[in-house]
Enzyme design. Structure first.
Site, PDB file in Angstrom:
ATOM      1  N   LYS A   1       0.845  -1.201   0.000  1.00  0.00           N
ATOM      2  CA  LYS A   1       0.000   0.000   0.000  1.00  0.00           C
ATOM      3  C   LYS A   1       0.875   1.243   0.000  1.00  0.00           C
ATOM      4  O   LYS A   1       1.661   1.481   0.912  1.00  0.00           O
ATOM      5  CB  LYS A   1      -0.948   0.060   1.192  1.00  0.00           C
ATOM      6  CG  LYS A   1      -1.979   1.183   0.954  1.00  0.00           C
ATOM      7  CD  LYS A   1      -2.661   1.714   2.176  1.00  0.00           C
ATOM      8  CE  LYS A   1      -1.885   2.693   2.972  1.00  0.00           C
ATOM      9  NZ  LYS A   1      -1.729   4.045   2.347  1.00  0.00           N
TER      10      LYS A   1
ATOM     11  N   GLU B   1       9.525   0.316  10.947  1.00  0.00           N
ATOM     12  CA  GLU B   1      10.590   1.316  10.858  1.00  0.00           C
ATOM     13  C   GLU B   1       9.917   2.653  11.131  1.00  0.00           C
ATOM     14  O   GLU B   1       9.146   3.144  10.318  1.00  0.00           O
ATOM     15  CB  GLU B   1      11.234   1.251   9.468  1.00  0.00           C
ATOM     16  CG  GLU B   1      12.645   1.781   9.447  1.00  0.00           C
ATOM     17  CD  GLU B   1      12.692   3.185   8.934  1.00  0.00           C
ATOM     18  OE1 GLU B   1      12.594   4.110   9.779  1.00  0.00           O
ATOM     19  OE2 GLU B   1      12.825   3.355   7.714  1.00  0.00           O
TER      20      GLU B   1
ATOM     21  N   CYS C   1      13.430   9.939   8.682  1.00  0.00           N
ATOM     22  CA  CYS C   1      13.278   9.366  10.023  1.00  0.00           C
ATOM     23  C   CYS C   1      14.587   9.495  10.802  1.00  0.00           C
ATOM     24  O   CYS C   1      14.578   9.509  12.024  1.00  0.00           O
ATOM     25  CB  CYS C   1      12.836   7.923   9.933  1.00  0.00           C
ATOM     26  SG  CYS C   1      13.726   7.008   8.693  1.00  0.00           S
TER      27      CYS C   1
ATOM     28  N   GLU D   1       9.326  14.218  17.347  1.00  0.00           N
ATOM     29  CA  GLU D   1       9.800  14.218  15.966  1.00  0.00           C
ATOM     30  C   GLU D   1       9.055  15.308  15.192  1.00  0.00           C
ATOM     31  O   GLU D   1       7.831  15.291  15.114  1.00  0.00           O
ATOM     32  CB  GLU D   1       9.529  12.857  15.316  1.00  0.00           C
ATOM     33  CG  GLU D   1       9.958  12.807  13.871  1.00  0.00           C
ATOM     34  CD  GLU D   1       9.860  11.399  13.275  1.00  0.00           C
ATOM     35  OE1 GLU D   1       8.751  10.828  13.272  1.00  0.00           O
ATOM     36  OE2 GLU D   1      10.898  10.893  12.815  1.00  0.00           O
TER      37      GLU D   1
HETATM   38  P1  NAI Z   1       1.514   7.691   9.043  1.00  0.00           P
HETATM   39  O1  NAI Z   1       2.236   6.777   9.946  1.00  0.00           O
HETATM   40  O2  NAI Z   1       0.112   8.058   9.358  1.00  0.00           O
HETATM   41  O3  NAI Z   1       1.504   7.081   7.556  1.00  0.00           O
HETATM   42  C1  NAI Z   1       2.423   6.173   7.027  1.00  0.00           C
HETATM   43  C2  NAI Z   1       1.692   5.096   6.235  1.00  0.00           C
HETATM   44  O4  NAI Z   1       0.800   4.421   7.114  1.00  0.00           O
HETATM   45  C3  NAI Z   1       0.821   5.627   5.101  1.00  0.00           C
HETATM   46  O5  NAI Z   1       0.846   4.707   4.032  1.00  0.00           O
HETATM   47  C4  NAI Z   1      -0.562   5.660   5.727  1.00  0.00           C
HETATM   48  O6  NAI Z   1      -1.605   5.571   4.785  1.00  0.00           O
HETATM   49  C5  NAI Z   1      -0.516   4.428   6.596  1.00  0.00           C
HETATM   50  N1  NAI Z   1      -1.470   4.440   7.721  1.00  0.00           N
HETATM   51  C6  NAI Z   1      -1.942   5.503   8.415  1.00  0.00           C
HETATM   52  N2  NAI Z   1      -2.800   5.093   9.373  1.00  0.00           N
HETATM   53  C7  NAI Z   1      -2.859   3.745   9.297  1.00  0.00           C
HETATM   54  C8  NAI Z   1      -3.557   2.742  10.019  1.00  0.00           C
HETATM   55  N3  NAI Z   1      -4.395   3.049  11.021  1.00  0.00           N
HETATM   56  N4  NAI Z   1      -3.368   1.443   9.684  1.00  0.00           N
HETATM   57  C9  NAI Z   1      -2.518   1.114   8.696  1.00  0.00           C
HETATM   58  N5  NAI Z   1      -1.854   2.014   7.959  1.00  0.00           N
HETATM   59  C10 NAI Z   1      -2.006   3.315   8.251  1.00  0.00           C
HETATM   60  O7  NAI Z   1       2.379   8.994   8.883  1.00  0.00           O
HETATM   61  P2  NAI Z   1       1.900  10.441   8.368  1.00  0.00           P
HETATM   62  O8  NAI Z   1       0.563  10.757   8.935  1.00  0.00           O
HETATM   63  O9  NAI Z   1       2.047  10.485   6.908  1.00  0.00           O
HETATM   64  O10 NAI Z   1       3.000  11.355   9.020  1.00  0.00           O
HETATM   65  C11 NAI Z   1       2.890  11.688  10.408  1.00  0.00           C
HETATM   66  C12 NAI Z   1       4.227  11.686  11.053  1.00  0.00           C
HETATM   67  O11 NAI Z   1       4.784  10.389  11.022  1.00  0.00           O
HETATM   68  C13 NAI Z   1       5.284  12.557  10.400  1.00  0.00           C
HETATM   69  O12 NAI Z   1       5.170  13.886  10.791  1.00  0.00           O
HETATM   70  C14 NAI Z   1       6.536  11.912  10.906  1.00  0.00           C
HETATM   71  O13 NAI Z   1       6.802  12.360  12.195  1.00  0.00           O
HETATM   72  C15 NAI Z   1       6.187  10.448  10.963  1.00  0.00           C
HETATM   73  N6  NAI Z   1       6.664   9.733   9.760  1.00  0.00           N
HETATM   74  C16 NAI Z   1       7.767   8.948   9.867  1.00  0.00           C
HETATM   75  C17 NAI Z   1       8.267   8.320   8.748  1.00  0.00           C
HETATM   76  C18 NAI Z   1       9.465   7.463   8.821  1.00  0.00           C
HETATM   77  O14 NAI Z   1      10.162   7.336   7.831  1.00  0.00           O
HETATM   78  N7  NAI Z   1       9.751   6.819   9.911  1.00  0.00           N
HETATM   79  C19 NAI Z   1       7.677   8.494   7.432  1.00  0.00           C
HETATM   80  C20 NAI Z   1       6.482   9.295   7.431  1.00  0.00           C
HETATM   81  C21 NAI Z   1       6.023   9.891   8.571  1.00  0.00           C
END
Ligand code: NAI
Ligand code: MG
Length: 500
Positions: free
Chosen positions: A195, A270, A304, A402
């Site tokens: 996804k 991750e 990250c 973060e």
């Molecule tokens: P997120 O964790 O909500 O989204 C990442 C992925 O998870 C996307 O594909 C999203 O559609 C999916 N997702 C969201 N809710 C879900 C659920 N309940 N069940 C399964 N999948 C789900 O991150 P978001 O909202 O884009 O960004 C928020 C914060 O997360 C950022 O400000 C940052 O701090 C952190 N982040 C960290 C990343 C990393 O590389 N470790 C990458 C992106 C965001």
């Protein structure tokens, strides 16, 4: 469908792809969502809608999982010669490389990052990941084990693919995260439902076309576009999925773990970070200034492993802050497709508000702005100026949480014991990465030993390689990506014992 504004700088080929009627890859076919629903994709440099893509929901997830299940259980993929699986991964890498410019344009348009960066980093690193993992396909071996419980046995282990894997990725490196996830899973013989992030689906959808062109059997790779709750959650919870691999926020990582309990599927995560960069007084200052600036400003801080806490020895604090501040002020903000761009917009309105909110909260709590600040000065688009904050304290939100934007907190430290600075660096729920800047070899290794994080860089930051394991201690995650170690995420070990 409403007319769509695409940046005039993109090639007609890229524009052609952006304006197609987008389809997801399920069971070897390109399909719309079962509901027929779509959702918009934005250009973060302008806020304009540039495309609409299918909105997968539970029904689409179910179809994709059944396809992946069938492709796994019918055995053809698992039985395929490892060299053949490796060859397919290499073919995919070749196709990607052939379309380097198109992918870099798409990534820049969709994510906001400079085209030049996508062209030298995101796309070639993705190519390399498919090649590197293609090499592993023929080298996933077990061992023979001498038993002490009796001589008349022959015991050996085999590593088998874990099965159907659900993969959920974020938007900061859309293509590269797809490569990090797909390549090892496929090398190990798993089948996949991937996804994509809702903010940045375009390169993943184009990659799906190349996966089809490369000749992966139907159902082996399924690619969905959809929102987290609508598509990610049912994928993480699905009973026919054997394992879920997630990259994203720590908050959602915890939801993934809960969702996985139904069938106790395996989970790797991750997640976030609040990585320290520690500059000692003896560091080569020019190198440390450039390196710690790039540690936080690379990819607009949307990494990250961004070096978001900058600890600097008090003797060189002013010099380093001034140097990093000057780099921040000189960075040219412009749309990623503008050749002069050194930093594009953040990915979305949501991230823009979040990051500006952090800068404002830091100021409200007493931090000083040494460079940048909450106002971008740009007419439109989700731009945030690279920002350096000083005068923070360890309990401020900007120091603990973060931010995921180009914002660094610079903190001086005195000649106090090394252990104290290690303790401060470790004073976070995260443990993803870190860097240490010094000429003193023994000091560098002492700090490297003391830091509770999956990566320690010495006199560098953000050095990645397909061969280097990457992942988090503490709340930064479970498991490692890349390197030989990622193969553990996608294999089960079977012990076979034969009475002789
Ligand atoms: P997120 O964790 O909500 O989204 C990442 C992925 O998870 C996307 O594909 C999203 O559609 C999916 N997702 C969201 N809710 C879900 C659920 N309940 N069940 C399964 N999948 C789900 O991150 P978001 O909202 O884009 O960004 C928020 C914060 O997360 C950022 O400000 C940052 O701090 C952190 N982040 C960290 C990343 C990393 O590389 N470790 C990458 C992106 C965001
Ligand atoms: Mg979210």
């Amino acid at each position: 469908m409403a007319t769509i504004a695409i940046d005039p700088r993109v090639s007609s080929r890229t524009a052609g792809f952006v304006s197609t009627d987008h389809r997801m890859l399920v069971d070897g076919r390109f399909v719309k969502a079962a509901s027929g629903k779509t959702f918009p994709v934005y250009n973060p440099a302008t806020g304009d809608v540039i495309a609409h893509v299918p909105e997968a929901e539970a029904e689409d997830v179910n179809r994709a999982v059944l396809a992946a299940r069938r492709a796994f259980d019918d055995g053809a993929w698992v039985r395929m010669a490892p060299s053949e699986r490796g060859r397919l991964l290499w073919k995919l890498a070749d196709l990607l490389e052939k379309n380097l410019d198109e992918f870099a344009e798409l990534e820049s348009l969709d994510n906001g990052k400079p085209f030049a960066i996508a062209r030298v980093a995101d796309v070639p690193y993705s190519v390399d990941m498919f090649r590197y993992m293609g090499g592993w396909a023929t080298k996933i071996t077990g061992s023979t084990i001498p038993l002490s419980c009796g001589y008349d046995f022959h015991s050996y282990t085999v590593r088998e693919p874990v099965g159907v894997v659900g993969q959920i990725i974020p938007w900061n490196f859309p293509l590269l995260m797809a490569a990090w996830k797909l390549a090892p899973a496929l090398a190990c013989g798993c089948t996949v439902v991937l996804k994509l992030a809702e903010q940045t689906p375009l390169t993943g959808l184009r990659l799906a076309q190349l996966i089809d062109e490369a000749g992966f059997p139907p159902g082996v790779v399924n690619v969905l576009t959809g929102y987290g709750e609508g598509a990610g959650a049912p994928l993480a919870a699905h009973d026919m999925v054997d394992k879920v691999a997630f990259t994203g926020s720590t908050e959602v990582g915890k939801l993934i773990v809960k969702a996985a309990t139904g069938n106790l599927k395996k989970v790797t995560l991750e997640l976030g970070g609040k990585s320290p960069a520690i500059v000692f007084a003896d560091a080569k200052l020019e190198q440390a200034v450039a390196g710690t600036a790039s540690a936080i400003f690379f990819n607009h801080g949307q990494c990250c492993c961004a070096g978001s806490r900058l600890y600097v020895h008090e003797k060189v604090f002013d010099q380093v802050v001034e140097g990093v501040g000057k780099i921040a002020e000189d960075i040219k903000l412009a749309p990623g497709l503008d050749p002069s761009s050194q930093m594009g917009p953040l990915v979305s309105d949501e991230q823009y508000r979040k990051v500006v909110g952090y800068i404002e909260s830091g100021i409200a709590e007493g931090a000083q702005v040494a460079a940048g600040g909450p106002v971008s000065g740009m007419e439109r688009g989700w731009f945030v100026r690279p920002t350096v904050l000083t005068n923070t304290n360890p309990r401020m939100k900007v120091v603990q949480e973060e931010i995921f934007g180009p914002v660094v907190c610079a903190v001086p430290f005195s000649d106090a014991e090394i252990d104290k600075i290690i303790q401060r660096a470790n004073d976070t729920v995260y443990g993803l990465a870190s860097s240490v800047w010094t000429q003193n070899l023994s000091l560098a290794h002492k700090v490297a030993r003391g830091i509770r994080a999956g990566t320690v860089w010495v006199n560098c930051h953000n050095v990645f390689d397909a061969s280097l394991p990457f992942g988090g201690y503490k709340q930064s995650g479970w498991g490692r990506e890349m390197g030989e170690q990622v193969l553990n995420n996608y294999t089960e070990t079977k012990a076979v014992t034969v009475a002789l």
